[in-house]
Enzyme design. Structure first.
Site, short mmCIF file in Angstrom:
data_model
loop_
_atom_site.label_atom_id
_atom_site.label_comp_id
_atom_site.label_asym_id
_atom_site.label_seq_id
_atom_site.Cartn_x
_atom_site.Cartn_y
_atom_site.Cartn_z
N ASN A 9 0.89 -1.48 -0.11
CA ASN A 9 0.14 0.09 0.03
C ASN A 9 0.93 1.40 0.07
O ASN A 9 1.39 1.56 1.09
CB ASN A 9 -0.93 -0.16 1.29
CG ASN A 9 -1.78 1.14 1.62
OD1 ASN A 9 -1.75 1.95 0.39
ND2 ASN A 9 -2.42 1.21 2.65
N LYS A 11 -0.05 4.14 -0.46
CA LYS A 11 -0.52 5.40 0.17
C LYS A 11 -0.36 6.62 -0.79
O LYS A 11 -0.03 6.35 -1.86
CB LYS A 11 -0.05 5.48 1.64
CG LYS A 11 -0.23 4.31 2.69
CD LYS A 11 -0.07 4.64 4.12
CE LYS A 11 -0.14 3.34 4.76
NZ LYS A 11 -0.20 3.44 6.26
N HIS A 96 -9.54 1.12 4.56
CA HIS A 96 -8.32 1.25 5.46
C HIS A 96 -8.71 2.27 6.61
O HIS A 96 -9.36 3.21 6.49
CB HIS A 96 -7.08 1.92 4.42
CG HIS A 96 -5.92 1.90 5.22
ND1 HIS A 96 -5.51 2.92 6.18
CD2 HIS A 96 -4.87 0.95 4.75
CE1 HIS A 96 -4.32 2.59 6.19
NE2 HIS A 96 -3.88 1.47 6.01
N GLU A 98 -7.17 4.77 7.71
CA GLU A 98 -6.90 6.22 7.35
C GLU A 98 -7.97 6.59 6.75
O GLU A 98 -8.21 7.59 6.94
CB GLU A 98 -5.81 6.39 6.58
CG GLU A 98 -4.22 6.27 7.24
CD GLU A 98 -3.28 5.63 6.63
OE1 GLU A 98 -3.16 5.69 5.24
OE2 GLU A 98 -2.03 5.20 7.24
N GLU A 168 -5.50 -4.96 10.50
CA GLU A 168 -4.64 -3.86 10.66
C GLU A 168 -4.83 -3.15 12.08
O GLU A 168 -5.83 -2.21 12.17
CB GLU A 168 -4.56 -3.07 9.48
CG GLU A 168 -4.23 -3.30 8.32
CD GLU A 168 -3.57 -2.30 7.20
OE1 GLU A 168 -2.60 -2.63 6.69
OE2 GLU A 168 -4.02 -1.41 7.23
N GLY A 174 2.16 2.48 10.64
CA GLY A 174 3.16 3.39 10.56
C GLY A 174 3.58 4.06 11.66
O GLY A 174 4.35 5.11 11.79
N SER A 213 3.30 -1.63 10.34
CA SER A 213 4.85 -1.97 10.59
C SER A 213 5.28 -3.27 10.34
O SER A 213 6.24 -3.61 11.02
CB SER A 213 4.81 -1.40 12.09
OG SER A 213 4.49 -0.13 12.35
P1 PGA Z 1 2.81 0.29 7.67
O1 PGA Z 1 1.42 0.57 6.87
O2 PGA Z 1 3.10 -0.83 7.03
O3 PGA Z 1 3.64 1.64 7.28
O4 PGA Z 1 2.65 0.38 8.99
C1 PGA Z 1 0.29 -0.52 6.82
C2 PGA Z 1 -0.99 -0.04 6.27
O5 PGA Z 1 -1.29 1.09 6.64
O6 PGA Z 1 -1.24 -0.62 5.09
#
Ligand code: PGA
Length: 252
Positions: A9, A11, A96, A98, A168, A174, A213
Site C-alpha cells: 500500500n 498510500k 483502510h 486512514e 490492521e 506507520g 509496521s
Molecule cells: P505500515 O502501513 O506498514 O506503514 O505500518 C500498513 C498499512 O497502513 O497498510
C-alpha cells in the site's frame, strides 16, 4: 492450503520518477517470487503508469480506494470500480483505517464499496482493526465484529470467497510498533472462527493479511503464524528490496 498474499500500500507517496525507480527494482527481482501472490497498490493517479512500467505478470495491481457509486455520472473527483477494472486493477483496498479516521468512512459505506467492487469483478482487500483505546478498553472484538458484520449482512458469507481481509491494528500502522506474532494470531484466529460460524469452507480458504509496521526483520515470524496468510505493507513497500524480502518471507 492457502497461498500467501502480500500487497504493498503505497498510500499517497511517489512521483513518476519514484514509481519508475521502484517498479524497475521490482521488475528485476520478481523472478525470485515463488509460492506467494503479490500486488502493489499505487495512488490512483499512477496506476496506469505503474502498469506500463511493470514488465512482470507475477505482480498484480490494486487501488487504494474507489467510489461507492457504481455508475458513471456527475461525481466530481471520484473514480469508479469499473474504471479501476478497465485500467487493469485486480484488487482494491477498502476500509483502510486512514479512510475511516480521516475521511469518516463508515462501516456501511465500506460495506457498500465491497459490494460494488465485487460486482465489478475486483477483489476487495477489506481492512479491519481496532485503535489502541479500543484494545485497552476491551472492545476490540466487538469493533472488529461490527466492521465485518456490516459487510457480511450486505453481501453474505458466500461472497467472501472473493474477499481478502487485512487485519490492521490502528496502533501499529506507520508507528514502528508491530503487534506481536501472538497478538496478531489471536485476532486472525478470532476473525476466522467468526466466519467459520457462517461457513467453515469459506473461513478455511479466506486470506487474512496482517498489516502494521511489517518489515523484513519481523515478517517471517508474523507470517509463520497459522492464521496469518501474508501482509498489507505500507512504508516498507516503498523500497523494492524490503518489499521483495517481505514477500519472500511469506512464501510457503
Ligand atoms: P505500515 O502501513 O506498514 O506503514 O505500518 C500498513 C498499512 O497502513 O497498510
Amino acid at each position: 492450503m492457502r497461498k500467501p498474499f502480500v500487497a504493498g500500500n503505497w498510500k499517497m507517496h511517489g512521483s513518476k520518477a519514484f514509481v519508475l525507480n521502484l517498479v524497475t527494482g521490482l521488475n528485476s527481482k520478481s523472478g525470485e517470487l515463488k509460492g506467494v501472490d503479490v500486488a502493489i497498490c499505487p495512488p490512483s493517479l499512477y496506476i496506469d503508469y505503474t502498469l506500463r512500467s511493470l514488465s512482470t505478470d507475477t505482480i498484480s495491481i490494486g487501488a487504494q480506494n474507489m467510489a461507492e457509486e457504481p455508475h458513471q455520472g456527475a461525481f466530481t473527483g471520484e473514480g469508479s470500480a469499473s474504471m479501476l477494472k478497465d485500467l487493469g486493477c485486480r484488487y482494491v483496498i477498502l476500509g483502510h483505517s486512514e479512510r475511516r479516521a480521516i475521511y469518516g468512512e463508515t462501516n456501511a459505506e465500506v460495506a457498500n464499496k465491497v459490494r460494488v467492487a465485487l460486482e465489478a469483478g475486483i477483489t476487495p482487500i477489506l481492512c479491519v482493526g481496532e485503535t489502541l483505546q479500543e484494545r485497552e478498553s476491551g472492545v476490540m472484538e466487538s469493533v472488529i465484529s461490527e466492521q465485518l458484520d456490516a459487510v457480511l449482512s450486505l453481501v453474505g458469507i458466500a461472497a467472501f470467497k472473493a474477499v481478502v481481509i487485512a487485519y490492521e491494528p490502528v496502533w501499529a500502522i506507520g508507528t514502528g510498533v508491530t503487534a506481536s506474532p501472538a497478538q496478531a494470531q489471536d485476532v486472525h484466529a478470532f476473525i476466522r472462527a467468526k466466519l467459520a460460524q457462517l461457513d467453515a469452507v469459506v473461513a478455511e480458504n479466506i486470506i487474512i493479511q496482517y498489516g502494521g509496521s511489517v518489515k523484513p526483520g519481523n515478517a517471517k515470524e508474523l507470517f509463520g503464524q497459522p492464521d496469518i496468510d501474508g501482509g498489507l505493507i505500507g512504508g516498507a513497500s516503498l523500497d523494492a528490496d524490503d518489499f521483495i524480502a517481505i514477500c519472500k518471507a511469506a512464501e510457503v
